[in-house]
Every structure is written in C-alpha cells, then in structure tokens.
Motif scaffolding. Structure first.
Motif, mmCIF file in Angstrom:
data_model
loop_
_atom_site.group_PDB
_atom_site.id
_atom_site.type_symbol
_atom_site.label_atom_id
_atom_site.label_comp_id
_atom_site.label_asym_id
_atom_site.label_seq_id
_atom_site.Cartn_x
_atom_site.Cartn_y
_atom_site.Cartn_z
ATOM 1 N N UNK A 78 44.848 34.818 -35.145
ATOM 2 C CA UNK A 78 44.402 33.435 -35.283
ATOM 3 C C UNK A 78 45.016 32.770 -36.508
ATOM 4 N N UNK A 79 46.039 33.388 -37.092
ATOM 5 C CA UNK A 79 46.688 32.837 -38.281
ATOM 6 C C UNK A 79 47.597 31.676 -37.898
ATOM 7 N N UNK A 80 48.394 31.880 -36.859
ATOM 8 C CA UNK A 80 49.316 30.845 -36.388
ATOM 9 C C UNK A 80 48.677 30.012 -35.300
ATOM 10 N N UNK A 81 49.327 28.926 -34.922
ATOM 11 C CA UNK A 81 48.788 28.079 -33.862
ATOM 12 C C UNK A 81 48.796 28.800 -32.516
ATOM 13 N N UNK A 82 47.910 28.381 -31.623
ATOM 14 C CA UNK A 82 47.867 28.948 -30.282
ATOM 15 C C UNK A 82 49.168 28.628 -29.550
ATOM 16 N N UNK A 83 49.574 29.523 -28.695
ATOM 17 C CA UNK A 83 50.785 29.315 -27.911
ATOM 18 C C UNK A 83 50.502 28.584 -26.603
ATOM 19 N N UNK A 84 49.231 28.434 -26.264
ATOM 20 C CA UNK A 84 48.885 27.695 -25.058
ATOM 21 C C UNK A 84 49.393 26.261 -25.184
ATOM 22 N N UNK A 85 50.254 25.843 -24.243
ATOM 23 C CA UNK A 85 50.794 24.494 -24.255
ATOM 24 C C UNK A 85 51.908 24.260 -25.259
ATOM 25 N N UNK A 86 52.475 25.310 -25.827
ATOM 26 C CA UNK A 86 53.506 25.144 -26.855
ATOM 27 C C UNK A 86 54.722 24.389 -26.320
ATOM 28 N N UNK A 87 55.024 24.535 -25.036
ATOM 29 C CA UNK A 87 56.188 23.852 -24.451
ATOM 30 C C UNK A 87 55.976 22.341 -24.378
ATOM 31 N N UNK A 88 54.730 21.911 -24.440
ATOM 32 C CA UNK A 88 54.440 20.473 -24.442
ATOM 33 C C UNK A 88 54.498 19.886 -25.855
ATOM 34 N N UNK A 89 54.472 20.743 -26.858
ATOM 35 C CA UNK A 89 54.461 20.273 -28.249
ATOM 36 C C UNK A 89 55.840 20.299 -28.910
ATOM 37 N N UNK A 90 56.714 21.183 -28.436
ATOM 38 C CA UNK A 90 58.013 21.365 -29.065
ATOM 39 C C UNK A 90 59.119 21.361 -28.021
ATOM 40 N N UNK A 91 60.294 20.894 -28.398
ATOM 41 C CA UNK A 91 61.454 20.949 -27.514
ATOM 42 C C UNK A 91 62.059 22.342 -27.558
ATOM 43 N N UNK A 92 62.981 22.608 -26.653
ATOM 44 C CA UNK A 92 63.679 23.893 -26.655
ATOM 45 C C UNK A 92 64.394 24.120 -27.985
ATOM 46 N N UNK A 93 65.077 23.097 -28.480
ATOM 47 C CA UNK A 93 65.821 23.223 -29.743
ATOM 48 C C UNK A 93 64.878 23.473 -30.918
ATOM 49 N N UNK A 94 63.717 22.847 -30.913
ATOM 50 C CA UNK A 94 62.741 23.057 -31.987
ATOM 51 C C UNK A 94 62.160 24.467 -31.911
ATOM 52 N N UNK A 95 61.849 24.929 -30.700
ATOM 53 C CA UNK A 95 61.330 26.290 -30.539
ATOM 54 C C UNK A 95 62.366 27.318 -30.988
ATOM 55 N N UNK A 96 63.640 27.075 -30.665
ATOM 56 C CA UNK A 96 64.702 27.989 -31.092
ATOM 57 C C UNK A 96 64.756 28.060 -32.623
ATOM 58 N N UNK A 97 64.621 26.922 -33.285
ATOM 59 C CA UNK A 97 64.640 26.911 -34.754
ATOM 60 C C UNK A 97 63.435 27.646 -35.326
ATOM 61 N N UNK A 98 62.276 27.439 -34.726
ATOM 62 C CA UNK A 98 61.054 28.081 -35.218
ATOM 63 C C UNK A 98 61.147 29.600 -35.077
ATOM 64 N N UNK A 99 61.619 30.074 -33.934
ATOM 65 C CA UNK A 99 61.730 31.521 -33.721
ATOM 66 C C UNK A 99 62.839 32.108 -34.596
ATOM 67 N N UNK A 100 63.939 31.400 -34.704
ATOM 68 C CA UNK A 100 65.069 31.900 -35.494
ATOM 69 C C UNK A 100 64.670 32.055 -36.956
ATOM 70 N N UNK A 101 64.150 30.981 -37.548
ATOM 71 C CA UNK A 101 63.738 31.022 -38.958
ATOM 72 C C UNK A 101 62.777 29.863 -39.209
#
Length: 151
Positions: A78-101
C-alpha cells in the motif's frame, strides 16, 4: 568477393544483436516525464509483463502496489498507488518512464529504477553494472500496465 560477403554478414549480425539488446540504460531519453521511444524493437508482451510484475524476484511490484488483477497473489503493498486503472491515468510513454526510472518522473520517489545500470547505492558486487529488468521486460510490464483500465 567471399570476404566482402562475410564482412557484410558480420556487420548485419552485429547490428541485429545490438538492436535485440535494446536501448542501453544510459541512452534512455526522458522528455517531460515520458520515454516516447520503445526500449526494444519487439512489442511488449502483456502476459509476460503480468508475470514479471508479480514475480517477487524480478519486478516485485506487489511489494508496494495494490493490483486487483492479481488478486490471486498474496500481500499487496500500500506504499505506492493502486495499479487499478493505471492505463487511464498515464500514457504508454509515461508508464515506460516510470518503470524505467521513476526518479526521472517523480522527485523523491522511493520506487526503484528498474532500468539503470549505474547509480545504485551500495549494490552487491554481483549486481554492479546490471539492470533489475531487461529492456524487453520493461516493455512487457508497460504492455501489461496498459491493460489495467477502469471498469
């Protein structure tokens, strides 16, 4: 003529191998909190990304994030935000940046950088110079995250 063919083949093979390895960690370009260029030439595999996300020895994303799609797994964090609906909150490019670093996107983030090979604090010798996830695993996790839309 034989040598020209062999040299051309060797160059073609080295280019193919380099492309298969993907973008090197130090070459990832962050622009306004996004990484618009895929890290590999191969599209992400959402099914494999789901496995990486849940794997406690790879992504270990459930250590910090709730994810209803993985309700069969125990101990969601419960430290990070829920992943439910994450695709509606971030674009593919933003998700790639978040996962990368994520530190390139969110100042002060405690989320690990999954695709860097230097700059870790006190890495064990066997992990020095290595990334947590491969370029393809990052693309797979991003493909998986893009499936997580609000119902």
């Amino acid at each position: 003529m034989k040598y020209i063919f062999e040299a051309a083949f060797a160059v073609a093979l080295s280019v193919t191998v380099a492309q298969a390895d993907g973008v090197k960690p130090m070459d990832v370009a962050y622009v306004d909190g996004a990484v618009t260029t895929a890290l590999t030439d191969q599209a992400g595999d959402a099914a494999n990304g789901r496995k990486v996300f849940a794997n406690r020895k790879q992504g270990n994303c459930l250590a910090c994030h709730m994810n209803e799609d993985l309700s069969e797994q125990s101990f969601h964090g419960e430290v990070g935000p829920t992943m439910d609906g994450v695709a509606d909150r971030w674009t593919e490019a933003e998700l790639r940046a978040i996962v990368t670093n994520s530190k390139m996107v969110f100042e002060g983030s405690i989320m690990p950088a999954f695709y860097i090979d230097t700059g870790y604090e006190r890495p064990l010798d066997k992990f020095a110079g290595k990334t947590i996830l491969s370029a393809q695993q990052v693309e797979d996790v991003v493909a998986y995250l893009l499936t997580l839309k609000e119902e």
